[in-house]
Enzyme design. Sequence first.
Site, PDB file in Angstrom:
ATOM      1  N   ARG A  35     -12.240   5.715   7.232  1.00  0.00           N
ATOM      2  CA  ARG A  35     -11.858   6.088   5.468  1.00  0.00           C
ATOM      3  C   ARG A  35     -11.875   7.305   5.632  1.00  0.00           C
ATOM      4  O   ARG A  35     -11.132   8.084   5.043  1.00  0.00           O
ATOM      5  CB  ARG A  35     -11.803   5.244   5.116  1.00  0.00           C
ATOM      6  CG  ARG A  35     -11.817   3.449   4.797  1.00  0.00           C
ATOM      7  CD  ARG A  35     -12.265   3.131   3.497  1.00  0.00           C
ATOM      8  NE  ARG A  35     -12.041   1.473   3.850  1.00  0.00           N
ATOM      9  CZ  ARG A  35     -12.544   0.493   3.212  1.00  0.00           C
ATOM     10  NH1 ARG A  35     -12.698   0.669   1.887  1.00  0.00           N
ATOM     11  NH2 ARG A  35     -12.198  -0.721   3.263  1.00  0.00           N
ATOM     12  N   HIS A  81      -1.785  -0.123   8.806  1.00  0.00           N
ATOM     13  CA  HIS A  81      -2.827   0.369   7.763  1.00  0.00           C
ATOM     14  C   HIS A  81      -3.037  -0.989   6.682  1.00  0.00           C
ATOM     15  O   HIS A  81      -1.946  -0.765   5.945  1.00  0.00           O
ATOM     16  CB  HIS A  81      -2.841   1.748   6.868  1.00  0.00           C
ATOM     17  CG  HIS A  81      -3.835   1.824   6.315  1.00  0.00           C
ATOM     18  ND1 HIS A  81      -4.862   2.810   7.059  1.00  0.00           N
ATOM     19  CD2 HIS A  81      -3.997   2.110   5.220  1.00  0.00           C
ATOM     20  CE1 HIS A  81      -6.119   2.749   5.764  1.00  0.00           C
ATOM     21  NE2 HIS A  81      -5.224   2.863   4.814  1.00  0.00           N
ATOM     22  N   TYR A 125      10.613   5.785  -7.014  1.00  0.00           N
ATOM     23  CA  TYR A 125      11.656   6.205  -6.980  1.00  0.00           C
ATOM     24  C   TYR A 125      11.617   8.126  -6.016  1.00  0.00           C
ATOM     25  O   TYR A 125      11.947   8.653  -6.276  1.00  0.00           O
ATOM     26  CB  TYR A 125      10.832   7.426  -8.458  1.00  0.00           C
ATOM     27  CG  TYR A 125      11.344   5.986  -9.660  1.00  0.00           C
ATOM     28  CD1 TYR A 125      12.411   4.962  -9.874  1.00  0.00           C
ATOM     29  CD2 TYR A 125      10.555   5.762 -10.106  1.00  0.00           C
ATOM     30  CE1 TYR A 125      12.286   3.969 -10.899  1.00  0.00           C
ATOM     31  CE2 TYR A 125       9.820   4.463 -11.570  1.00  0.00           C
ATOM     32  CZ  TYR A 125      11.355   3.940 -11.181  1.00  0.00           C
ATOM     33  OH  TYR A 125      11.431   2.761 -12.153  1.00  0.00           O
TER      34      TYR A 125
END
Length: 765
Positions: A35, A81, A125
């Site tokens: 990570r 993922h 969006y």
Amino acid sequence: MDQQDLFSRPEEELTLGRFAEKAYLDYAVSVVKGRALPDVCDGQKPVQRRILYAMNEMGLSPSAKPVKSARVVGDVLGKFHPHGDQSAYDAMVRLAQDFSMRYPLVEGHGNFGSRDGDGAAAMRYTETRLTPIAGLLLSEIDMGTADFVPNYDGAFNEPKLLPARLPMVLLNGASGIAVGMATEIPPHNLREVADAAIALIRRPNLSASELLEYIKGPDFPGGGQIISTDFLEAYRSGRGSLKVRARWKIEELARGQWQLVVFELPPLTSNQKVLEEIEEITNPKIRAGKKALSQEQVQLKQLLLSQLDSVRDESGKGEAVRLVFEPKSSRQNPEEFATLLFSRTSMESSHSINMVMIGTDGKPRQKGIIEILGEWIDYRFETVRRRTKHRLGAVLDRIHILEGRHVVFLNIDEVIRIIRASDEPKEDLMARFSLSGRQAEDILEIRLRQLAKLEGIRIEQELEKLNGEKAELENLLADASVMKKKIIREIELDAKTYGDNRRTLIEAASQSSLSTQVVDEPVTITLSEKGWIRARSGHHLEVPGFKEGDELLCTIECRTVDQVALFASNGKLYSIAASQVPGGRGNGVPITTLIDLQGGGKILYMLHGKPGLSVLISQSGGYGFLCRFEDLSARTKSGRNFITLEEGESLLRPILFDPGQDLLVAALSKSSKLLLFALEEMKMLSNGGRGALIVSLEKGDMLTATIVTRHDGVRITTLGRSGKEAIHAIPEKEMLAYITKRARKGKPLPIKARATGFALLPESS
């Protein structure tokens, strides 16, 4: 041992401590490698690598039509993922922010946040696609350069590393916090890093200082000015810090007026943050646990308001950063005005360098610039070698097919006859013309239009071209110098294609600090029992009156340029500048406006002196130590723990003295015993502590006073039964009876009155 082994083998025991240790270690390794830390080879964290690979697989090239970010995030989560959608979207947003990434790898359409801390719009969006520079990581992905591993459920494959054509770990840098380690890699200029990589390929023995002739220093997305120019140790070891300042200019206005305009800010500093810091200074809030503004807050507010008339944010599409500061008067010095602003805001801040990453050996470690570039160069050579072998295999395969087709055109009539007459044309063709199964299969699948005479000419031309390429590829694999030249040419081409000018100015400058001129004059500082402090100009003044019920605790005569040390009952040490103590009439101000008393402590003593003087610190338990006066400083208002006191012990008055030869420590106990020993037997503890045993005390006894003296006599104050105070003198010739070693019990004084302390000799008073 996994959990199945744990339950299937009851005869084996595993303690809870060992199980927890192993479980936490597995978790830590997962966070570090899976990570938080980038890889030195491609400079990407796993989530970033998966985002870029997924977008590449979706065909989102720089020329493709952008798609909704939600579609990309869904593909990343579903295939590679298995984590939260917001974490993946946040990572993708960062890859698209030109104020976060020096070279953005994702092109975002829509609201992707701002440097003022505004978040990006929801993923439904916004739209994304890859930027051209992402090709540095993805253009060779299908050329046999990457090792692929199964994804989390084995349904797809994902690359372990991307074939980076440039050291992206230095270009975009990285920031992350793992378990037990963190990374802070600053971004750099592409052209400079490319030049450094080429120089290291040509001369592998380059030193870090020689490499920094090419890499001038970090190059932040928002520009700014680096004012500390000594990067050598930070780049050599991989750890250090540097000072970054905003860039500014003076704009002349009408009638001789001017304004200061900031047009570039340090990293992690925003317009909004600067405005909030200015607001906090000019309109301060009372701190938690306090009843009024501190003296420092009031003084800083007055100082800034006396210099700054107004500030406004004029940033927009034309200028990403434009902060305008107008001074109170055009007669002010612009440099001093800028120094005032920078010293109290994040427009000048420190930026740490901590280059921790996953190395080619798979281990997380802090690396210097030589090691980072060296490992990437090794990876690049291996990548080009694998790419070359992959291409050579494709060329040899194509040559093999074309050689089979060439047989067709030389024997076209016989080939047609065999195909028409044979039940097993593939085997017959292989036997007749010594073809491989692959060649025979290809011949059988040739279309009729490919039997034209012109096609035969094309085959011969392609064969000639492929044989030439084959020779080049084989030479490339066989000759290390040719491979080196090839890699250098590719780096130079990428630098020319994607490189740009440096944004961050590197120019040495002194650190901004807010200092006020203090007039050197005598001053008397008084502190009352209830903690009220005030300063009065001059020396040898009458003791002032206090509020009813309050009395004088201590008073010192010093100068306004002196530092004053304050000792609390709990062993904490505080320090203030004499110039900070407010003067004027009245009772002064509470001491808590100048320092933050903690742990229920109360100020007992004040001390002032000059550097070079020594101090004897002692406490009623019989312990003590020496320090220098310059050691009596605390960096913060909350002070620092300096004297270790056990329960029931109290601090005695600190003794300031001029160090010299043949000095004695005199210790007086409550039982009127006196002990004298050489000063050299005391410990010097610059950072404080408990110290060494001064006098050995019997049960119920305590140390009441200490002093540093010479061999010319000691005067002791006494208190009789009637309450009458007196002084008992011990002349030089009688002192020998009390001189012994440190930590002894001492000798009783030949007096009936109770000894209370020491009095100064007439010549030293």
